[in-house]
Design a protein around this motif. Structure first.
Motif, short mmCIF file in Angstrom:
data_model
loop_
_atom_site.label_atom_id
_atom_site.label_comp_id
_atom_site.label_asym_id
_atom_site.label_seq_id
_atom_site.Cartn_x
_atom_site.Cartn_y
_atom_site.Cartn_z
N ASP A 1 32.29 -31.52 7.02
CA ASP A 1 31.77 -32.05 8.28
C ASP A 1 31.94 -30.99 9.36
O ASP A 1 32.80 -30.11 9.27
CB ASP A 1 32.53 -33.32 8.67
CG ASP A 1 31.81 -34.10 9.76
OD1 ASP A 1 30.60 -33.86 9.97
OD2 ASP A 1 32.45 -34.95 10.39
N GLY A 2 31.09 -31.09 10.39
CA GLY A 2 31.15 -30.14 11.49
C GLY A 2 30.33 -28.89 11.29
O GLY A 2 30.52 -27.89 11.98
N LEU A 3 29.40 -28.92 10.33
CA LEU A 3 28.56 -27.75 10.05
C LEU A 3 27.39 -27.68 11.02
O LEU A 3 26.78 -28.70 11.35
CB LEU A 3 28.02 -27.83 8.62
CG LEU A 3 29.03 -27.76 7.48
CD1 LEU A 3 28.39 -28.21 6.18
CD2 LEU A 3 29.58 -26.34 7.36
N ALA A 4 27.05 -26.48 11.44
CA ALA A 4 25.89 -26.31 12.31
C ALA A 4 24.59 -26.44 11.52
O ALA A 4 23.61 -27.00 12.03
CB ALA A 4 25.95 -24.95 13.01
N GLN A 5 24.58 -25.95 10.26
CA GLN A 5 23.37 -25.98 9.43
C GLN A 5 23.73 -26.43 8.02
O GLN A 5 23.81 -25.62 7.08
CB GLN A 5 22.71 -24.61 9.40
CG GLN A 5 22.20 -24.14 10.77
CD GLN A 5 21.55 -22.77 10.67
OE1 GLN A 5 22.13 -21.80 10.18
NE2 GLN A 5 20.30 -22.69 11.15
N PRO A 6 23.96 -27.72 7.83
CA PRO A 6 24.38 -28.20 6.50
C PRO A 6 23.35 -27.94 5.41
O PRO A 6 23.72 -27.64 4.27
CB PRO A 6 24.62 -29.70 6.72
CG PRO A 6 23.88 -30.04 7.96
CD PRO A 6 23.91 -28.82 8.81
N ARG A 7 22.06 -28.04 5.71
CA ARG A 7 21.04 -27.82 4.68
C ARG A 7 21.05 -26.38 4.20
O ARG A 7 20.90 -26.11 3.00
CB ARG A 7 19.66 -28.19 5.22
CG ARG A 7 19.48 -29.68 5.45
CD ARG A 7 18.09 -30.00 5.95
NE ARG A 7 17.94 -31.42 6.22
CZ ARG A 7 17.64 -32.34 5.31
NH1 ARG A 7 17.41 -31.96 4.06
NH2 ARG A 7 17.54 -33.61 5.63
N ALA A 8 21.26 -25.45 5.10
CA ALA A 8 21.29 -24.03 4.72
C ALA A 8 22.49 -23.75 3.82
O ALA A 8 22.37 -23.04 2.81
CB ALA A 8 21.34 -23.15 5.96
N LEU A 9 23.65 -24.31 4.16
CA LEU A 9 24.82 -24.11 3.30
C LEU A 9 24.61 -24.78 1.94
O LEU A 9 24.98 -24.21 0.90
CB LEU A 9 26.08 -24.66 3.96
CG LEU A 9 27.36 -24.53 3.14
CD1 LEU A 9 27.66 -23.06 2.80
CD2 LEU A 9 28.55 -25.16 3.86
N GLY A 10 23.99 -25.96 1.94
CA GLY A 10 23.74 -26.64 0.67
C GLY A 10 22.89 -25.81 -0.26
O GLY A 10 23.15 -25.75 -1.47
N PRO B 1 22.69 -33.57 2.60
CA PRO B 1 23.04 -33.63 4.03
C PRO B 1 23.43 -35.05 4.42
O PRO B 1 22.83 -36.03 3.95
CB PRO B 1 21.76 -33.18 4.73
CG PRO B 1 21.03 -32.38 3.70
CD PRO B 1 21.34 -33.05 2.39
N VAL B 2 24.44 -35.17 5.27
CA VAL B 2 24.90 -36.46 5.77
C VAL B 2 24.90 -36.39 7.30
O VAL B 2 25.71 -35.67 7.89
CB VAL B 2 26.31 -36.80 5.26
CG1 VAL B 2 26.78 -38.14 5.82
CG2 VAL B 2 26.34 -36.82 3.73
N GLY B 3 23.98 -37.09 7.93
CA GLY B 3 23.87 -37.00 9.38
C GLY B 3 23.45 -35.59 9.80
O GLY B 3 22.82 -34.85 9.05
#
Length: 241
Positions: free
Chosen positions: A68-77, A20-22
């Motif tokens: 960039d612009g993801l609501a839930q980056p950790r979930a997608l990761g 995750p970035v930011g």
């Protein structure tokens, strides 16, 4: 990170690390440029069919893809590690043919480094199917992979203060075409009149990540490039890589 296996990769999960970035960014580290291309293509497919969470920007690089612009980056990761990603085939990529006059000032030097004649450099280079791994340095500049390792060459010890627009050049594992005049230390083997960047065109960049590129030897003047769309289409200084 697990190293890529030799030979063609079967469809399945890719070895990757998602960071995750930011609040809304995700940096995906991969094992190879080929994995980057395959994942980028899969992300584009899922974005087109609506199964990828909303994303504002998607930027492939040499060994990473940034979202960039993801609501839930950790979930997608976490989800990415389970994706079955097919290897790319020629039909998955848009294709571009770029006419080149092979008269660059470093052509003889490259021939000496390769241990061949200048005519053989032209044959080997134009006979290679290149792929745009990623873009950078200046609008319209693509880093093209495809030359075997024994044909990789170092940059010039003394960079030029001005490389002409349209110069076709080599450095390390990459081939590139300068979209405008700039300083540079890549080895120049030819030139083209193809417009690498045209803001009035859609898309503005002739070369985009995943595109297959073939260079076609011609005599001057060089004509405009031919492009074939994919079925799934949808300050500068010296390139540092």
């Amino acid at each position: 990170m697990t190293p890529p296996a030799s030979g063609p990769r079967a469809a399945g999960p890719l070895p990757l690390r998602a960071l995750p970035v930011g609040e809304h960014g995700l940096l995906i580290e991969l094992a190879s440029a080929e994995d980057v291309e395959a994942l980028h293509a899969e992300l584009l497919r899922r974005a087109a069919d609506g199964t990828l969470p909303a994303v504002r920007e998607m930027v492939p690089a040499a060994r990473t893809v940034f979202l960039d612009g993801l609501a839930q980056p950790r979930a997608l990761g976490a989800d990415l590690a389970t994706w079955h990603v097919p290897p790319l085939t020629a039909g998955d990529r848009p294709a571009v043919e770029i006419p080149v006059r092979y008269d660059g000032p470093d052509l003889a030097e490259v021939a000496a480094l390769w241990g061949v004649t200048p005519d053989e450099v032209v044959r080997l280079h134009s006979g290679t199917a290149f792929h745009v791994a990623f873009c950078g340095f200046a609008p319209g500049f693509g880093y093209l992979t495809g030359l075997p390792e024994h044909l990789h060459v170092s940059r010039r010890e003394t960079p030029r203060t001005r490389v002409p627009v349209g110069s076709v050049a080599l450095a390390g594992p990459y081939t590139g075409v300068y979209p405008r005049s700039s300083p540079g230390g890549w080895r120049l083997i030819g030139r083209t009149d193809a417009a690498l960047w045209d803001p009035a065109r859609e898309p503005a960049a002739l070369l985009t990540p995943g595109t297959t590129v073939r260079f076609v030897p011609v005599d001057a003047p060089v004509p405009a490039p031919r492009t074939t769309p994919s079925p799934s289409d949808r300050i500068p200084e010296e390139p540092a890589r």
